[in-house]
Enzyme design. Structure first.
Site, PDB file in Angstrom:
ATOM      1  N   GLY A  49      40.935  33.827  44.352  1.00  0.00           N
ATOM      2  CA  GLY A  49      39.834  34.018  45.280  1.00  0.00           C
ATOM      3  C   GLY A  49      38.544  34.037  44.491  1.00  0.00           C
ATOM      4  CD  GLN A  54      34.202  37.020  41.689  1.00  0.00           C
ATOM      5  OE1 GLN A  54      34.780  36.701  42.723  1.00  0.00           O
ATOM      6  NE2 GLN A  54      34.844  37.171  40.543  1.00  0.00           N
ATOM      7  CB  CYS A 102      38.360  40.410  38.317  1.00  0.00           C
ATOM      8  SG  CYS A 102      36.835  39.957  39.162  1.00  0.00           S
ATOM      9  CG  LEU A 103      38.266  34.086  38.095  1.00  0.00           C
ATOM     10  CD1 LEU A 103      37.874  33.010  39.101  1.00  0.00           C
ATOM     11  CD2 LEU A 103      38.945  33.457  36.886  1.00  0.00           C
ATOM     12  CG  HIS A 144      40.218  41.468  43.786  1.00  0.00           C
ATOM     13  ND1 HIS A 144      40.550  42.076  42.592  1.00  0.00           N
ATOM     14  CD2 HIS A 144      39.227  40.579  43.491  1.00  0.00           C
ATOM     15  CE1 HIS A 144      39.790  41.571  41.628  1.00  0.00           C
ATOM     16  NE2 HIS A 144      38.982  40.653  42.147  1.00  0.00           N
ATOM     17  CD  GLU A 145      38.481  37.391  45.734  1.00  0.00           C
ATOM     18  OE1 GLU A 145      37.258  37.270  45.570  1.00  0.00           O
ATOM     19  OE2 GLU A 145      39.291  37.390  44.788  1.00  0.00           O
ATOM     20  CG  HIS A 148      34.305  40.485  44.039  1.00  0.00           C
ATOM     21  ND1 HIS A 148      33.791  40.889  42.827  1.00  0.00           N
ATOM     22  CD2 HIS A 148      35.531  39.980  43.769  1.00  0.00           C
ATOM     23  CE1 HIS A 148      34.686  40.644  41.871  1.00  0.00           C
ATOM     24  NE2 HIS A 148      35.749  40.101  42.411  1.00  0.00           N
TER      25      HIS A 148
HETATM   26 ZN    ZN Z   1      37.415  39.513  41.338  1.00  0.00          ZN
END
Ligand code: ZN
Length: 191
Positions: A49, A54, A102-103, A144-145, A148
């Protein structure tokens, strides 16, 4: 569809609540191009995701997709889903401990409690309403998404900091037991 740079933990854009969009703004060519970039960047980085903050855009849009993901080979597939202005409502009290990465948090994973079922209310990229329940491991990905979009990173929710590990040490010491738990959850929740 340019690949965008991904913000890393420490950049303020990851900590500010993203702003909601009107349908009118969502349908502008600029916002639709942003969504295309978000999807292309997520796929390029092998993310499950990616949320707009981000890629340095603090608006309430995130994309989710899982198919043969090399970062998370044990995750059940999720078709490409774009959420705009999403609201999640837990459907059960029960949580599971999800080993998340996480990226925006390079080379770190940790155990995060996530609800096993959440109702997802949002718009799709065209402003059409979406309303469904995400279950099991997939429910964790949604939580999680959407975090953000509230300025929250998974490290904020790690209950025991001793669970934090690099990806290499996850593979060496924690992966086998976690994948076993994932299979139990998928067997019970279907995703
Ligand atoms: Zn993340």
């Amino acid at each position: 569809m340019p690949i965008r740079k991904i913000a890393s933990i420490g950049h303020p854009v990851l900590r500010q609540p993203a702003r909601p969009l009107s349908r009118q703004e969502l349908l502008t060519p600029a916002m639709q191009a942003l969504i295309d970039d978000l999807i292309a960047t997520m796929r390029d980085a092998d993310g499950a995701g990616l949320a707009a903050p981000q890629i340095y855009e603090p608006v309430q849009i995130c994309a989710i997709e899982v198919r043969d993901n090399p970062r998370y080979p044990y995750k059940p597939p999720i078709p490409l889903t774009v959420l705009v202005n999403p609201v999640l409502t837990p459907q059960v009290d029960e949580t599971f401990d999800n080993y998340e990465g996480c990226l925006s948090v390079p080379n770190l994973r940790g155990l995060v409690p996530r609800y096993l079922a959440v109702r997802v209310s949002a718009w799709d990229r065209h402003g059409e309403p979406l309303d469904f329940v995400a279950r099991g491991i997939t429910a964790g990905t949604y939580q999680h998404e959407v975090d953000h979009l509230r300025g929250v990173l998974f490290v904020d929710r790690v209950r025991d900091p001793r669970s934090l590990c690099t990806w290499q040490e996850f593979d060496r010491h924690h992966r086998a037991a976690f994948v076993e738990r994932v299979h139990e959850i998928v067997a019970r929740w279907g995703s």
